[in-house]
Design an enzyme around this catalytic site. Sequence first.
Site, PDB file in Angstrom:
ATOM      1  N   TYR A 143     -43.883 -68.823  63.468  1.00 38.79           N
ATOM      2  CA  TYR A 143     -44.970 -68.067  62.841  1.00 38.79           C
ATOM      3  C   TYR A 143     -45.315 -66.889  63.743  1.00 38.79           C
ATOM      4  O   TYR A 143     -45.517 -67.058  64.945  1.00 38.79           O
ATOM      5  CB  TYR A 143     -46.186 -68.967  62.667  1.00 38.79           C
ATOM      6  CG  TYR A 143     -47.397 -68.277  62.071  1.00 38.79           C
ATOM      7  CD1 TYR A 143     -47.369 -67.777  60.769  1.00 38.79           C
ATOM      8  CD2 TYR A 143     -48.573 -68.129  62.809  1.00 38.79           C
ATOM      9  CE1 TYR A 143     -48.484 -67.147  60.216  1.00 38.79           C
ATOM     10  CE2 TYR A 143     -49.689 -67.503  62.261  1.00 38.79           C
ATOM     11  CZ  TYR A 143     -49.637 -67.020  60.968  1.00 38.79           C
ATOM     12  OH  TYR A 143     -50.744 -66.409  60.434  1.00 38.79           O
ATOM     13  N   ASP A 238     -42.509 -63.829  71.207  1.00 39.48           N
ATOM     14  CA  ASP A 238     -43.876 -63.947  70.701  1.00 39.48           C
ATOM     15  C   ASP A 238     -44.550 -65.059  71.498  1.00 39.48           C
ATOM     16  O   ASP A 238     -44.385 -66.243  71.211  1.00 39.48           O
ATOM     17  CB  ASP A 238     -43.855 -64.264  69.202  1.00 39.48           C
ATOM     18  CG  ASP A 238     -45.269 -64.455  68.643  1.00 39.48           C
ATOM     19  OD1 ASP A 238     -46.232 -64.471  69.448  1.00 39.48           O
ATOM     20  OD2 ASP A 238     -45.391 -64.607  67.423  1.00 39.48           O
ATOM     21  N   LYS A 266     -54.634 -64.929  71.625  1.00 39.62           N
ATOM     22  CA  LYS A 266     -55.245 -66.212  71.976  1.00 39.62           C
ATOM     23  C   LYS A 266     -55.811 -66.229  73.409  1.00 39.62           C
ATOM     24  O   LYS A 266     -56.831 -65.602  73.647  1.00 39.62           O
ATOM     25  CB  LYS A 266     -54.260 -67.341  71.673  1.00 39.62           C
ATOM     26  CG  LYS A 266     -53.955 -67.346  70.150  1.00 39.62           C
ATOM     27  CD  LYS A 266     -53.246 -68.561  69.611  1.00 39.62           C
ATOM     28  CE  LYS A 266     -53.238 -68.495  68.083  1.00 39.62           C
ATOM     29  NZ  LYS A 266     -51.935 -68.482  67.462  1.00 39.62           N
TER      30      LYS A 266
HETATM   31  C1  LIG Z   1     -51.549 -67.471  66.319  1.00 38.34           C
HETATM   32  C2  LIG Z   1     -50.219 -66.824  66.396  1.00 38.34           C
HETATM   33  C3  LIG Z   1     -49.982 -65.531  65.900  1.00 38.34           C
HETATM   34  C4  LIG Z   1     -51.015 -64.778  65.124  1.00 38.34           C
HETATM   35  O1  LIG Z   1     -52.126 -64.459  65.873  1.00 38.34           O
HETATM   36  P1  LIG Z   1     -53.485 -64.088  65.083  1.00 38.34           P
HETATM   37  O2  LIG Z   1     -54.414 -63.697  66.179  1.00 38.34           O
HETATM   38  O3  LIG Z   1     -53.881 -65.320  64.354  1.00 38.34           O
HETATM   39  O4  LIG Z   1     -53.164 -62.967  64.172  1.00 38.34           O
HETATM   40  C5  LIG Z   1     -48.748 -64.964  66.114  1.00 38.34           C
HETATM   41  N1  LIG Z   1     -47.778 -65.625  66.759  1.00 38.34           N
HETATM   42  C6  LIG Z   1     -47.952 -66.861  67.242  1.00 38.34           C
HETATM   43  C7  LIG Z   1     -46.850 -67.534  67.980  1.00 38.34           C
HETATM   44  C8  LIG Z   1     -49.173 -67.516  67.056  1.00 38.34           C
HETATM   45  O5  LIG Z   1     -49.316 -68.773  67.491  1.00 38.34           O
END
Ligand SMILES: *Cc1c(COP(=O)(O)O)cnc(C)c1O
Length: 426
Positions: A143, A238, A266
């Site tokens: 994701y 990511d 995060k």
């Molecule tokens: C949470 C997450 C996102 C998206 O971040 P948001 O701040 O919710 O837009 C993208 N990549 C990874 C791996 C994530 O865990």
Amino acid sequence: MSAKSQALFDKALQWIPGGVNSPVRAFRAVGGAPFFAERTSGATVWDADGNEYIDFVGTWGPAILGHAPKVVVEAVQKAAVHGTSFGIPNPLEVRMAELVVNAVPSVEKVRMCNSGTEATMSAIRLARGFTQRSKIIKFEGCYHGHVDSLLVKAGSGALTLGQPDSAGVPPEFTSQTIVLPFNDEEAVHAAFARHGSDIAGIILEPVPANAGLYLPRDGYLESLRNITTENGALLIFDEVMTGFRLGLAGVQGRFGITPDLSCFGKVIGGGLPVGAFAGRGEIMDCLAPDGPVYQAGTLSGNPLAMAAGIAVLEALADGSVYEKIDALGQALSDGLASAAKAAGVAVQLQRIGSMSCCYFAEKPVHNMDEAMRSDRERFGKYFHGMLQEGVYLAPSQFEAGFISAAHDEAAIEKTVAAAAKVMKTL
Ligand SMILES: *Cc1c(COP(=O)(O)O)cnc(C)c1O
């Protein structure tokens, strides 16, 4: 579920689609209605009815120091007095950039944005602009936020709702996205054999944690590094979830891999809305105003968000938090494994550092297909049983759990005792 949360949810359903501002909060994967959090402190969440929970969601990862840590609250209060947004450079942005560049060896320059989604969206635009190529490889179950072209076989909420693809994304938008199974080197080789000179880069969660949690096989990340280098494509990690969570240099530090670009979010925002993308100077300099790749943000580098993030990164700097939370992670997984064994329930405890997933599955999980074989109905019962016992887990089999520096051995023991009780009822 208690009366005040239920009343709030009833109203929310009238005015907010599905009653929530992000779908996975709606508890659809486990049934029932969500509780409304009113207050948090450390490892504890209190709902609107005054019920108390040990929290293993940690606002989906950011709360690495626990909820409302003093250093963050004070930093935000101090910054707010001087203004909540400037729209012109501020000193905190420079300090934040310095912290990220010093912590992550692959990073020479960093651009702040407002969410993980923005970070990945901008990183793939930058990869395409830098390489002047169109195609991006992503992996099933990874994701990367709700970016149009990456919402293909995405994990997290999309997976939980059983719709890996979203309505409203024209097929043209995903036609340049190549989706491959994770942990399958052959699939990547085949894609490069076929499209090599069109591939701008590979984006991945180097430890995928949005379809539960599974690890890269030995040598897999190295193989991705090699094939992208050989083909003039970029490797984009990511690390929105894993960055500053699995160590100061995230997965890349643990596994010793140097990606070209990295995405953060995060933890780096200390619980305020933040994202960042970062990498080699030569690539980052393709961004406006120096280069042709446009990217911008009214609130980017926001002083409150920078203050919160800086407070967290400074608190993490000596590494002691990681030692603590990784050890608690081990204790929790060991405890849950023995509870499951005693109850005769088949589980796979998959963990790295302070992140883990308890799959209700017969066999270890290495990719999304294998994750999908887990028993979601059983997970739903487990989730509600644990909630009843005062333990709040992520409301989906396909989410990771997080431990913070505010958790302690007593919280882990209480959780394991609750699991031992609940597992017997499954
Ligand atoms: C949470 C997450 C996102 C998206 O971040 P948001 O701040 O919710 O837009 C993208 N990549 C990874 C791996 C994530 O865990």
